[in-house]
Design a protein around this motif. Sequence first.
Motif, PDB file in Angstrom:
ATOM      1  N   ALA A   1      42.182  43.970  33.861  1.00 31.00           N
ATOM      2  CA  ALA A   1      41.681  43.533  35.162  1.00 31.00           C
ATOM      3  C   ALA A   1      42.851  43.234  36.092  1.00 31.00           C
ATOM      4  N   ASP A   2      43.906  42.661  35.533  1.00 31.32           N
ATOM      5  CA  ASP A   2      45.104  42.405  36.338  1.00 31.32           C
ATOM      6  C   ASP A   2      45.682  43.701  36.902  1.00 31.32           C
ATOM      7  N   ILE A   3      45.757  44.728  36.070  1.00 35.82           N
ATOM      8  CA  ILE A   3      46.300  46.015  36.524  1.00 35.82           C
ATOM      9  C   ILE A   3      45.407  46.617  37.601  1.00 35.82           C
ATOM     10  N   LEU A   4      44.098  46.571  37.388  1.00 37.03           N
ATOM     11  CA  LEU A   4      43.165  47.136  38.366  1.00 37.03           C
ATOM     12  C   LEU A   4      43.147  46.333  39.664  1.00 37.03           C
ATOM     13  N   THR A   5      43.385  45.036  39.559  1.00 36.62           N
ATOM     14  CA  THR A   5      43.472  44.213  40.757  1.00 36.62           C
ATOM     15  C   THR A   5      44.573  44.718  41.682  1.00 36.62           C
TER      16      THR A   5
ATOM     17  N   GLY B 242      43.708  34.957  37.635  1.00 38.12           N
ATOM     18  CA  GLY B 242      42.874  35.875  38.406  1.00 38.12           C
ATOM     19  C   GLY B 242      42.115  36.849  37.532  1.00 38.12           C
ATOM     20  N   GLY B 243      42.773  37.404  36.516  1.00 36.43           N
ATOM     21  CA  GLY B 243      42.107  38.355  35.629  1.00 36.43           C
ATOM     22  C   GLY B 243      41.016  37.715  34.796  1.00 36.43           C
TER      23      GLY B 243
ATOM     24  N   LYS C 153      42.378  39.360  46.580  1.00 38.08           N
ATOM     25  CA  LYS C 153      42.902  38.706  47.786  1.00 38.08           C
ATOM     26  C   LYS C 153      44.287  38.115  47.541  1.00 38.08           C
ATOM     27  N   SER C 154      44.491  37.543  46.349  1.00 35.60           N
ATOM     28  CA  SER C 154      45.794  36.946  46.044  1.00 35.60           C
ATOM     29  C   SER C 154      46.898  38.001  46.069  1.00 35.60           C
ATOM     30  N   VAL C 155      46.577  39.225  45.636  1.00 33.34           N
ATOM     31  CA  VAL C 155      47.578  40.296  45.635  1.00 33.34           C
ATOM     32  C   VAL C 155      47.751  40.871  47.032  1.00 33.34           C
TER      33      VAL C 155
ATOM     34  N   GLU D 233      42.402  28.532  34.238  1.00 31.25           N
ATOM     35  CA  GLU D 233      43.411  27.538  34.607  1.00 31.25           C
ATOM     36  C   GLU D 233      44.408  27.288  33.488  1.00 31.25           C
ATOM     37  N   ASP D 234      43.989  27.554  32.247  1.00 33.64           N
ATOM     38  CA  ASP D 234      44.889  27.369  31.108  1.00 33.64           C
ATOM     39  C   ASP D 234      45.982  28.427  31.047  1.00 33.64           C
ATOM     40  N   SER D 235      45.773  29.538  31.736  1.00 35.77           N
ATOM     41  CA  SER D 235      46.777  30.593  31.710  1.00 35.77           C
ATOM     42  C   SER D 235      48.041  30.141  32.431  1.00 35.77           C
ATOM     43  N   LEU D 236      49.171  30.504  31.872  1.00 40.20           N
ATOM     44  CA  LEU D 236      50.451  30.191  32.509  1.00 40.20           C
ATOM     45  C   LEU D 236      50.806  31.204  33.598  1.00 40.20           C
ATOM     46  N   ILE D 237      49.928  32.213  33.750  1.00 35.97           N
ATOM     47  CA  ILE D 237      50.158  33.278  34.730  1.00 35.97           C
ATOM     48  C   ILE D 237      49.144  33.106  35.857  1.00 35.97           C
ATOM     49  N   LEU D 238      49.605  32.894  37.078  1.00 34.82           N
ATOM     50  CA  LEU D 238      48.693  32.598  38.175  1.00 34.82           C
ATOM     51  C   LEU D 238      47.991  33.841  38.690  1.00 34.82           C
ATOM     52  N   THR D 239      48.755  34.853  39.068  1.00 30.15           N
ATOM     53  CA  THR D 239      48.164  36.052  39.666  1.00 30.15           C
ATOM     54  C   THR D 239      48.573  37.302  38.883  1.00 30.15           C
ATOM     55  N   PRO D 240      47.871  38.418  39.066  1.00 31.65           N
ATOM     56  CA  PRO D 240      48.260  39.669  38.405  1.00 31.65           C
ATOM     57  C   PRO D 240      49.694  40.077  38.685  1.00 31.65           C
ATOM     58  N   PHE D 241      50.192  39.742  39.867  1.00 32.40           N
ATOM     59  CA  PHE D 241      51.562  40.096  40.244  1.00 32.40           C
ATOM     60  C   PHE D 241      52.587  39.385  39.361  1.00 32.40           C
ATOM     61  N   ASP D 242      52.178  38.259  38.779  1.00 31.97           N
ATOM     62  CA  ASP D 242      53.098  37.462  37.975  1.00 31.97           C
ATOM     63  C   ASP D 242      52.999  37.762  36.483  1.00 31.97           C
TER      64      ASP D 242
END
Length: 466
Positions: A211-215, A336-337, A351-353, A425-434
């Motif tokens: 989902a991150d990649i597709l975002t 995000g994913g 939107k974040s990306v 929220e538990d993920s240490l990665i905020l957005t797909p870009f990160d």
Amino acid sequence: MITIDYYKNFQEKRMVIFGELVLRYWNGKLNSAEDLNELTEDIKKKFHFTDKDTSFIKDHIRLAMGLDPKGDINFTDELNLVRNSKEITKPIVAKIEGPCEYCDHSKCEENDDSKCKYDAHLYNKNKGPVIVNDKCLSCGNCVSSCDFGALADKIEFLPLIDLLKDDSTPVYATVAPAVIGQFGDHISLGQIRTALKILGFKDLIEVALFADILTIKEAYEFTHLVNSEKDFFLTSCCCPVWFNLTRKNYPNIYDHMSPSVSPMIASGRFLKKLYPNAKVVFIAPCIAKKSEIQEPELKGAIDYVINFRELDEVFKALNINLKELPGDDKDQASFGGRIYARTGGVSFSVKSVVNRLEPERLVKLKSKKADGVKSCKAVLDDLTNNRDIGGNFIEGMGCTGGCVGGPRTNIQMEKARDMVNEFGEDSLILTPFDNLNVMKILKEFDITSIDEIVENKEINKMLSRD
């Protein structure tokens, strides 16, 4: 005449049939038609069915094996068909004769003046619903609301058992973001990974990673296609019900639909590119995903789909207690994913990306979210009639609340939504870009920059419909 009590709550009884099938097949105790007949008699005794119901029970056994119902009291080559099966064939949702004559049809009649929400099967006063498969979107609403077992979807686990026991075939499980909380309040994704490895899976992969990649892909598409106040863009991610509803009924609006595949399809395509001999199984909250993997332009990416309710029954049948298992936890996806599982998650992530790509963009991404069929239809009707919907990025989900409200989930939608938010929220990665995991995958294809997701032909092909 039997009483309707024998048929009531058949959704639960159906899972008992499936659980018994799994246990016996797993332990090598289903080897002949006689063994299947013995199971039939055990089920009849357990739930007080009579000989009149034999064909009905046997058809549910066939469906639980991933086979078509036959309306026949004789088992013949069913076990050979399972052992030689390479895929589950359409139709996914089937009608079983018998129980409709004991039903008051109230559930069949309550949708849109006696019709399926999608006009897929029309109500017949004498024989119950009649499925018209070219219209059916396999949403599962009719299946989950039929208490008498007249409508049911095929279960795809039995043909998978032989693969899981074959050490020469790596089988990966890719799980929908809605999975968290579905097997217990304090069951981690790491414990589910451990349980799946006990079953014979090579590993569990978060579909949220794809989902991150597709975002990122859809964010680039949005920036290229929406450049005026009149432009709009429909996401195709996640929901096959939303996608097919648009494609079949709103051809003019479909022209604005992203060509992206769902994260599920992307996960299968990437894993099979990285591990050519692998099989990929998707763990889903719904029935529609079983139909999606059979679409001609998507076929081959995912081999089987097992839903949350079915997997829960597998764990119970094989006495796998997730609470007692150690957690094999990995942080694979961004916030995000992971929130793709609920309404608004796709919009937030894209939107974040977009904001990262073009922070000074004049035409901002304004999302319009629709969940549930009525809401989806209303938005599509408004777009068809050139009404202002107050957004230029349209996200649709066929189930109320999004995937967390799917017909094959184990917990209530509101609770599932809250747990998905917490898991995100538990993920240490905020957005797909990160997400550095995205770059690890892309490096396998000699890609060193996220920009190349759109520019690279091989990657773009794997992320797009033909």
